[in-house]
Design an enzyme around this catalytic site. Structure first.
Site, mmCIF file in Angstrom:
data_model
loop_
_atom_site.group_PDB
_atom_site.id
_atom_site.type_symbol
_atom_site.label_atom_id
_atom_site.label_comp_id
_atom_site.label_asym_id
_atom_site.label_seq_id
_atom_site.Cartn_x
_atom_site.Cartn_y
_atom_site.Cartn_z
ATOM 1 N N GLU A 183 3.943 -12.606 12.828
ATOM 2 C CA GLU A 183 3.408 -11.382 13.448
ATOM 3 C C GLU A 183 1.906 -11.183 13.247
ATOM 4 O OE1 GLU A 183 5.792 -8.014 12.205
ATOM 5 O OE2 GLU A 183 7.640 -9.136 12.538
ATOM 6 N N HIS A 194 13.997 -14.180 8.840
ATOM 7 C CA HIS A 194 12.887 -14.860 9.529
ATOM 8 C C HIS A 194 13.001 -16.375 9.384
ATOM 9 C CE1 HIS A 194 10.629 -11.474 10.936
ATOM 10 N NE2 HIS A 194 10.548 -10.935 9.732
ATOM 11 N N HIS A 211 0.819 -1.216 0.000
ATOM 12 C CA HIS A 211 0.000 0.000 0.000
ATOM 13 C C HIS A 211 0.852 1.264 0.000
ATOM 14 C CE1 HIS A 211 -4.118 -1.528 0.038
ATOM 15 N NE2 HIS A 211 -3.578 -2.587 0.595
ATOM 16 N N HIS A 239 4.697 -14.141 7.057
ATOM 17 C CA HIS A 239 5.189 -13.047 7.888
ATOM 18 C C HIS A 239 4.125 -12.593 8.883
ATOM 19 C CE1 HIS A 239 6.821 -9.257 9.265
ATOM 20 N NE2 HIS A 239 7.990 -9.664 8.817
HETATM 21 CO CO CO Z 1 9.819 -9.036 9.443
#
Ligand code: CO
Length: 297
Positions: A212, A244, A124, A182
């Site tokens: 997350e 990650h 975005h 993620h």
């Molecule tokens: Co991250």
């Protein structure tokens, strides 16, 4: 009298138009009507892990192969990654820096492709940056942005197909495959639950968790336990197998998915492969790029 006046008026309008057209042509000869120069800007989150770079190299190769002759530029949307790499002597541009450079290189139209996974914060922000550039005087005429990996429902279905078509070879049907997404506080987080829905239509033992967002690892563990799963393959559902994947997923720390799942009694097999290393996923991104590139007039 009225008729004569109208005729004069039309004549006046005609002369005015002719004069304006001539002026436009004149301006064109002095740069107003620049020749078209179309380009592609690839935007990825970026990675500071050298081994994870293979995924970005694959993107570069595939985009250039699909759009022969079209100049391709790159940007990393993560400031943390850019600054980390800059400290090591590698300069990477942000999307706005790259768009400014392309305007300076006289590109008239640019197709920007988001190599992110969901339409979240990164995508975005990129949309707003691109739209701002499309409106600048003396700038580019058109700047369009392609959807990330997951856009419309057909993309989520195609991604689910790609997951199923690229499962670890040794995986048995009774083994679970857990994808690490993620996740984000952004509304785009809902795509992970959406992907889970389409995966379960294909294979009940493939699960989506996020670092997350939702679903959480606890959500996944509840499913694994309910289905009496013994062996779990974990792999990233991110473009690159970067920080990650190597730390939060497969790292030795007690809070990594590897450690948590192992402590729960599962036999865990990590797969360090980003989705951008897999051609079936890259094909979805390329479809999105093709769709917006074709809108450039
Ligand atoms: Co991250």
């Amino acid at each position: 009298m009225t008729i004569r006046f109208t005729r004069h008026l039309w004549l006046f309008v005609f002369v005015l138009c002719t004069a304006l057209c001539a002026q436009t042509a004149f301006a064109g000869a002095h740069g107003g009507g620049r020749p078209d120069k179309k380009g592609i800007l690839i935007v990825a989150f970026g990675t500071s892990v050298p081994e994870a770079k293979v995924a970005l190299d694959n993107i570069d190769r595939k985009v250039k192969g699909a759009f022969p002759g079209v100049p391709v530029r790159w940007a990393y949307s993560s400031k943390i990654i850019r600054h980390k790499l800059a400290a090591e002597g590698e300069r990477n541009l942000s999307p706005t820096q790259a768009l400014a450079a392309m305007a300076d290189e006289d590109f008239t139209q640019v197709a920007v492709q988001s190599f992110h996974t969901i339409p979240g914060e990164e995508y975005h922000a990129l949309m707003r940056q691109a739209h701002a550039f499309a409106g600048l005087p003396k700038g580019m005429r058109q700047v369009v942005v392609g959807y990330p990996l997951l856009g419309v429902t057909a993309d989520v279905e195609a991604a689910a197909d790609a997951v199923v078509a690229n499962l670890p070879k040794e995986r048995k049907a009774s083994d679970a495959v857990v994808l690490m997404g993620h996740g984000t506080p952004h509304p785009g987080d809902i795509y992970y639950a959406g992907l889970q829905y389409h995966l379960w239509k294909r294979d009940k033992n493939i699960f989506v968790g996020t670092v997350e967002g939702t679903p959480t690892l606890d959500d996944v563990i509840a499913e694994l336990t309910a289905r009496k799963i013994k062996t779990v393959y974990v792999e990233p559902f991110m473009a690159v197998a970067g920080d990650h994947a190597r730390n939060d997923m497969a790292g030795p720390e007690p809070d990594s998915w590897m450690s948590i799942l192992t402590a729960k009694g599962f036999a865990v097999k990590p797969v360090l492969r980003g989705t951008a290393e897999v051609d079936d996923f890259v094909a979805i991104w390329l479809d999105h790029l093709r769709a917006v590139f074709d809108t450039l007039d």
